[in-house]
Design a protein around this motif. Structure first.
Motif, short mmCIF file in Angstrom:
data_model
loop_
_atom_site.label_atom_id
_atom_site.label_comp_id
_atom_site.label_asym_id
_atom_site.label_seq_id
_atom_site.Cartn_x
_atom_site.Cartn_y
_atom_site.Cartn_z
N LEU A 538 0.84 -1.25 -0.06
CA LEU A 538 0.00 0.17 0.03
C LEU A 538 0.89 1.31 0.06
N MET A 539 1.87 1.35 0.78
CA MET A 539 2.74 2.30 0.93
C MET A 539 3.47 2.51 -0.69
N ARG A 540 3.79 1.57 -1.00
CA ARG A 540 4.61 1.72 -2.43
C ARG A 540 3.51 2.02 -3.54
N ALA A 541 2.38 1.68 -3.33
CA ALA A 541 1.38 2.12 -4.51
C ALA A 541 1.08 3.73 -4.36
N TYR A 542 1.18 4.03 -3.21
CA TYR A 542 0.67 5.59 -2.61
C TYR A 542 2.00 6.30 -3.49
#
Length: 591
Positions: A538-542
């Protein structure tokens, strides 16, 4: 079910997320809300920006490793998801006030604070608190709401939108990194006050008590936990000088014999404010508060492990009293010690090289103290420049200054030198929220035949087999990714890494037993690691959505080797680092 607060109109609602699985009320839920409720490219200071604060389903339960609250928002320093964790009693305060998670949006018309009391939320004026430091703010709000109130506040730095302003909870426990204090400042939110004594729900109190008893019994025999527990503590650097290249000295520019003094244990005598009881239910007493007797404010001197090197040797300062006073001042002003220290070190090197004539000199503690106040209030041209952080300051100074900004994705690199510990370097470069020293354990802890051999079987269970500390290859990349996934799991569940596997007493089996005892739902190692992977994804997608910075380190770590001591010659060869980074990405499925 988080409370959703709009500061613009004071409205409060409950959002039912109970049908969702796998977020545990912690940072995974925060990342989902951040993605769903904000548009790509939104400025972190826009009123529509979202701030998430949570204890989750575990944080604040009185047990080892569970005194942890998460603060999450788009970082004004990095432009990606900024996640910081406050240890100490604040997580218990959120739970006691009847709220496990808060999602805060909007902007108050005037300086205000948010009161959470017995499951009710309300917004109150706080203009009389403008300009006050953390201690005075906390005093005023406790005078109003009782001495048992828990307070997360910003100081002048947050009000002034310093890009690395911190939030400080209960005087001495900061959520320090990535400028989340500035996000509160942009919302005109001076503090969050929690009042109430709601009990923490625990499914199996007996099992939880057994884990706590085990932890207390195991503590003396665990090298790192015993070091954390004993006075003066693991934040108080003492004894032999660190080997050249282990810690940053003078902005990572000096990797020989520094000539700087290391404090003795006696240097802390008479300077302790509190050395026990910081985290409810945890016997480790990691976080201790120190400040000189003549410091203007002593209660804000919570001493994290990074503070002394960041504000001391990194700046060429070795006066123990001066460093402790500066640490307490940073807390009271609401400045992240790592980014402030890194930014001042950048300014010092630029000054030494003739690029910033008005800049401070290495070793000048008095000038740094003045500069801390100037930065926190954006006073003067230099204070305003350095309030932007070293990456943006370098942009303004010109290309010649860029090599001396020791940043990744816009955030200052922690003080542990990655040339000696390449796994840390990979973690700094590739963690999607920016560099954090506590995102994964240090390479030296997993060296074959090292002092912490007891942790190797635990590490092997997640595929992190031991390897010589300086080895930088594809195996190092895979090992680092697996360790990062484990510590990401701890962050996702709001469990303290300073109590946890592989190096501390909460082994993998006891971590899963801890989750099961609190929640009543069976937790396996696969469940634990799946949460870590979900948080990272999720952090990388954001970060990809927001155009976050590349997975790379400052050139100094590749081009300038350690010059003396047992690690002489250590550097991160570019080709080796690239291969290890490819393997890191592949292990996490980030092609």
């Amino acid at each position: 079910m988080p409370f959703v607060v709009d500061l613009t109109d004071g409205s409060v609602e409950r959002e039912d997320r109970s049908a969702e699985t796998g977020h545990f009320g912690g940072s995974i839920l925060g990342l989902r809300l951040l993605t769903e409720r904000t548009t790509a490219g939104l400025d972190p200071y826009d009123p529509r920006a979202l701030l998430y604060v949570a204890a989750g389903i575990l944080g604040g339960v009185a047990a080892p490793g569970l005194a942890k609250a998460v603060f999450l928002a788009k970082s004004p320093l990095t432009g990606v998801a900024g996640e910081a964790h406050a240890l100490g009693p604040f997580a218990a305060g959120i739970r006691g006030a009847g709220a496990k998670a808060l999602a805060i949006t909007g902007r108050a018309a005037r300086l205000s604070y948010l009161l959470v009391e017995d499951g009710r939320l309300s917004v109150h004026p706080a203009e009389e608190l403008r300009g006050l430091g953390i201690a005075a703010t906390t005093d005023a709000l406790r005078a109003r709401h009782g001495e048992r109130a828990h307070v997360a506040a910003i100081g002048p730095a947050g009000e002034s939108l310093v890009r690395y302003a911190s939030v400080v909870t209960d005087y001495a426990y900061p959520a320090a990194r990535y400028g989340l204090g500035a996000v509160l400042g942009a919302k005109n939110l001076k503090a969050i006050v929690c009042v109430g004594d709601a009990p923490a729900a625990v499914s199996d109190p007996r099992a939880l008590a057994e884990i706590a008893a085990f932890y207390r019994a195991a503590l003396p025999g665990n090298a790192l936990a015993a070091w954390q527990h004993a006075d003066p503590g693991f934040g108080a650097w003492t004894g032999e000088p660190p080997a050249p290249g282990y810690l940053s000295v003078r902005n990572f520019s000096h990797t020989g014999d520094s000539g700087l003094r290391v404090p003795s244990t006696a240097d802390y005598d008479g300077r302790a404010v509190a050395t026990s009881g910081s985290c409810p239910g945890c016997p480790n007493d990691c976080l201790k508060t120190y400040a000189p007797l003549d410091a203007p404010e002593r209660r804000t001197g919570g001493l994290g492990q990074e503070a002394f090197p960041s504000l001391g040797w990194n700046l060429g300062i070795d006066d123990t009293g001066a460093v402790l006073a500066l640490n307490a001042l940073c807390d009271d002003l609401g400045l992240d010690q790592v980014s402030f220290g890194g930014t001042v070190a950048f300014a010092m090197e630029c000054a030494a090289r003739g690029l910033l004539p008005e800049g401070p000199s290495f070793g000048d503690a008095a000038a740094v103290t003045v500069l801390a106040r100037d930065v926190a209030t954006r006073s003067g041209a230099l204070g305003d420049l350095l309030a932007e952080g070293s990456a943006r300051a370098a942009d303004k100074l010109g290309a010649d200054a860029a090599p001396y900004a020791m940043t990744v994705k816009g955030a200052e690199v922690p003080c542990f030198d990655p040339r000696v510990q390449p796994g840390l370097g990979l973690g700094y470069a590739a963690a999607p929220n920016g560099p954090r020293y506590d995102a994964l354990e240090h390479d030296l802890d997993f060296e074959p035949g090292g002092a912490l051999a007891y942790c190797l079987p635990e590490a092997a269970r997640i595929g992190a087999e031991p390897a010589p500390v300086g080895l930088l290859d594809a195996g190092r990349g895979r090992r680092t990714a697996r360790l990062l996934r484990l510590w990401s799991a701890l962050d996702a569940w709001n469990i303290c890494l300073f109590a946890s596997s592989p190096t501390r007493p909460l082994t993998l089996d006891r971590l899963t037993a801890l989750v099961t005892a609190v929640t009543g739902a069976e937790c396996t190692l696969d469940d634990l690691l799946a949460a870590g992977a979900a948080r990272l994804d999720l952090m990388r997608a954001y970060a990809l959505r927001e155009g976050g910075g590349p997975d790379e380190l400052p050139a100094r770590f590749h081009d300038e080797p350690v010059t003396a001591g047992p690690y002489a010659g250590a550097r991160l060869a570019r080709e080796d680092f690239a291969r290890a980074l490819d393997a890191f990405h592949a292990e996490l499925g980030w092609r």
